[in-house]
Design an enzyme around this catalytic site. Structure first.
Site, short mmCIF file in Angstrom:
data_model
loop_
_atom_site.label_atom_id
_atom_site.label_comp_id
_atom_site.label_asym_id
_atom_site.label_seq_id
_atom_site.Cartn_x
_atom_site.Cartn_y
_atom_site.Cartn_z
N CYS A 99 -3.68 -5.07 -13.25
CA CYS A 99 -4.64 -6.12 -12.90
C CYS A 99 -5.30 -6.76 -14.11
O CYS A 99 -5.96 -7.79 -13.99
CB CYS A 99 -5.73 -5.56 -11.98
SG CYS A 99 -5.12 -5.00 -10.37
N LYS A 137 -11.85 -1.13 -14.69
CA LYS A 137 -12.04 -0.61 -13.34
C LYS A 137 -13.51 -0.27 -13.09
O LYS A 137 -14.12 0.45 -13.88
CB LYS A 137 -11.20 0.65 -13.12
CG LYS A 137 -9.70 0.42 -13.11
CD LYS A 137 -8.98 1.73 -12.86
CE LYS A 137 -7.47 1.55 -12.86
NZ LYS A 137 -6.77 2.82 -12.62
N HIS A 193 -9.74 2.17 -7.77
CA HIS A 193 -8.39 2.56 -8.17
C HIS A 193 -7.42 1.45 -7.78
O HIS A 193 -7.70 0.66 -6.86
CB HIS A 193 -7.98 3.88 -7.50
CG HIS A 193 -8.82 5.05 -7.89
ND1 HIS A 193 -8.57 5.80 -9.01
CD2 HIS A 193 -9.93 5.57 -7.32
CE1 HIS A 193 -9.49 6.76 -9.11
NE2 HIS A 193 -10.32 6.63 -8.09
N HIS A 194 -6.30 1.42 -8.46
CA HIS A 194 -5.28 0.42 -8.16
C HIS A 194 -4.42 0.92 -7.00
O HIS A 194 -3.90 2.03 -7.02
CB HIS A 194 -4.40 0.16 -9.38
CG HIS A 194 -3.40 -0.94 -9.15
ND1 HIS A 194 -3.68 -2.27 -9.37
CD2 HIS A 194 -2.11 -0.90 -8.72
CE1 HIS A 194 -2.63 -3.00 -9.09
NE2 HIS A 194 -1.66 -2.19 -8.69
N CYS A 195 -4.27 0.08 -5.98
CA CYS A 195 -3.43 0.40 -4.83
C CYS A 195 -2.10 -0.34 -4.98
O CYS A 195 -2.06 -1.57 -5.01
CB CYS A 195 -4.11 0.00 -3.52
SG CYS A 195 -3.08 0.26 -2.06
N SER A 196 -1.03 0.41 -5.05
CA SER A 196 0.28 -0.21 -5.22
C SER A 196 0.72 -0.96 -3.97
O SER A 196 1.49 -1.92 -4.05
CB SER A 196 1.32 0.86 -5.58
OG SER A 196 1.38 1.85 -4.56
N HIS A 253 -4.66 4.68 0.90
CA HIS A 253 -4.04 3.64 1.71
C HIS A 253 -3.45 4.31 2.94
O HIS A 253 -2.55 5.15 2.84
CB HIS A 253 -2.95 2.90 0.94
CG HIS A 253 -2.44 1.69 1.67
ND1 HIS A 253 -2.92 0.42 1.44
CD2 HIS A 253 -1.50 1.55 2.64
CE1 HIS A 253 -2.30 -0.45 2.23
NE2 HIS A 253 -1.43 0.23 2.97
N CYS A 254 -3.97 3.95 4.11
CA CYS A 254 -3.59 4.63 5.35
C CYS A 254 -2.54 3.83 6.11
O CYS A 254 -2.80 2.68 6.50
CB CYS A 254 -4.82 4.84 6.22
SG CYS A 254 -4.46 5.68 7.77
N CYS A 266 -6.15 -0.42 3.18
CA CYS A 266 -6.78 0.50 2.24
C CYS A 266 -8.10 0.97 2.82
O CYS A 266 -8.93 0.15 3.21
CB CYS A 266 -7.01 -0.19 0.89
SG CYS A 266 -5.96 0.45 -0.41
#
Length: 368
Positions: free
Chosen positions: A131, A135, A140-143, A155-156, A162
């Site tokens: 990004c 941070k 956190h970074h979500c792929s 991430h569900c 997320c």
């Protein structure tokens, strides 16, 4: 980045778990309300039908409402002020060593007055290479989402979203209402399930399917939800995310898994808010902005200062000494014991006085 058709297919596949849960819930509504209470005739009286339906629909309503909120609430994304400019990115990536990169990030944090406390294992501010941003704490970074998410929990796939600062409350109460819904269905269908096995009280295979599958499905979902809901209640009371439970956040003083814990009540209120009437409603009531969070150290310091500020100078006991010289402690090796130990505070020119505790001797110092 994959081509557009591939991305569309991937996005479609991600909705399969949500479609599956929705289909099961819609079928359970039909099986319970339409078939069991009206069509099958297994419910004995009208009064029993009314009671079952009046209790069923609040669970179903809050379960569906919280699930909707968990799915469609936009996850919190990192604000623009945390992103590096093109010049800063070029300067950061062309740095010769990590120390220069650390200094660049530290200068940006100071110049922009960013509320950042968390660090990496080397003590530097956390930086997302994808990004190109610093941070925020607990982000956190979500792929899957392709960006840095504020206070990311995980991430569900079951909500295709997320779970983060903006919808964590919705996710927790969704688990709670889903568990209550499944337990209610299990307990109320149990009577007709037992009747089926003992009396065979169904006239066709379709009736058997609905009652049996409704019972077993609700039991299996209840078992899985008990552990999942209990785990997130634990995280809520300890003010941790799922990611932080596996890897403790790092502060200037080092890693601390309880760094954001303020006590169980304060931890609960940070997520559910101050208004008790809205605690268990699927409306956003969480405290804060998702960027900065009070820490345990801040809370202890504030508590200490509050205690000091409440002291009345007029009634406080006076301090002894002149603030320049202080007595020192020396140990009498020959007579030191565990109980009733003799201790002496010695300095040249003192006079001896007997301590009221045990038989210890104390030398009071009179600096001349």
């Amino acid at each position: 980045m994959p081509p557009a058709p591939v991305r569309w297919c991937m996005a479609l596949v991600r909705w399969f778990p949500v479609v599956f849960i929705t289909a099961v819930v819609v079928w359970s509504y039909y099986a319970y309300v339409i078939y069991m209470c009206f069509v099958s005739g297994v419910v004995d009286t009208v009064a029993e039908q009314v009671i079952l339906l009046l209790l069923y629909h609040p669970f179903f309503l809050f379960f569906g409402w919280s699930y909707w909120q968990a799915i469609y609430t936009e996850p919190g994304k990192t604000p623009k002020q945390f992103y590096l400019s093109e010049q800063d990115v070029a300067r950061f990536e062309s740095s010769e060593n990590e120390e220069q990169q650390r200094q660049i990030l530290a200068k940006l944090v100071r110049d922009r007055n960013l509320p950042v406390q968390c660090r990496t294992a080397t003590g530097a501010y956390r930086y997302c290479e994808k990004c190109k941003c610093i941070k925020p704490d607990r982000a956190h970074h979500c792929s899957m989402c392709g960006t840095c998410i504020l206070k990311m929990d995980h991430h569900c796939p079951w909500v295709n979203n997320c779970v983060s600062f903006t919808n964590y409350k919705f996710f927790v109460i969704f688990l709670g209402y889903a568990l209550l819904y499944c337990l209610y269905v299990t307990l109320t269908v149990l009577k007709y399930f037992i009747r089926f096995w003992t009396q065979g009280g169904f006239h066709n295979d379709l009736g058997r399917f609905h009652i049996l599958f409704l019972f077993f499905a609700s039991v299996m979902f209840s078992i899985s939800l008990i552990s999942l809901f209990g785990y997130h209640v634990f995280l809520t009371l300890h003010n941790r995310s799922t990611l932080e439970s596996f890897r403790a956040p790092i502060f200037r003083s080092g890693p601390d898994k309880n760094g954001f814990s303020l006590g169980k009540r304060a931890n609960f209120q940070e997520i559910f808010g101050d208004d008790r009437k809205k605690w268990f409603l699927p409306v956003f009531t969480s405290l804060g902005d998702g960027l900065s969070f009070p820490t345990r150290v801040d809370a202890n310091v504030a508590s200490s200062y509050n205690t000091m500020s409440e002291t009345n100078p007029a009634t406080a006991s006076p301090s002894f000494g002149d603030g320049v010289t202080y007595p020192t402690r020396t140990e009498d090796i020959d007579s030191d014991t565990l109980l009733g130990a003799r201790q002496r505070w010695a300095e040249e020119g003192g006079e001896e006085e007997t301590s009221p505790v045990g038989a210890s001797k104390v030398h009071l110092i009179n600096e001349r």
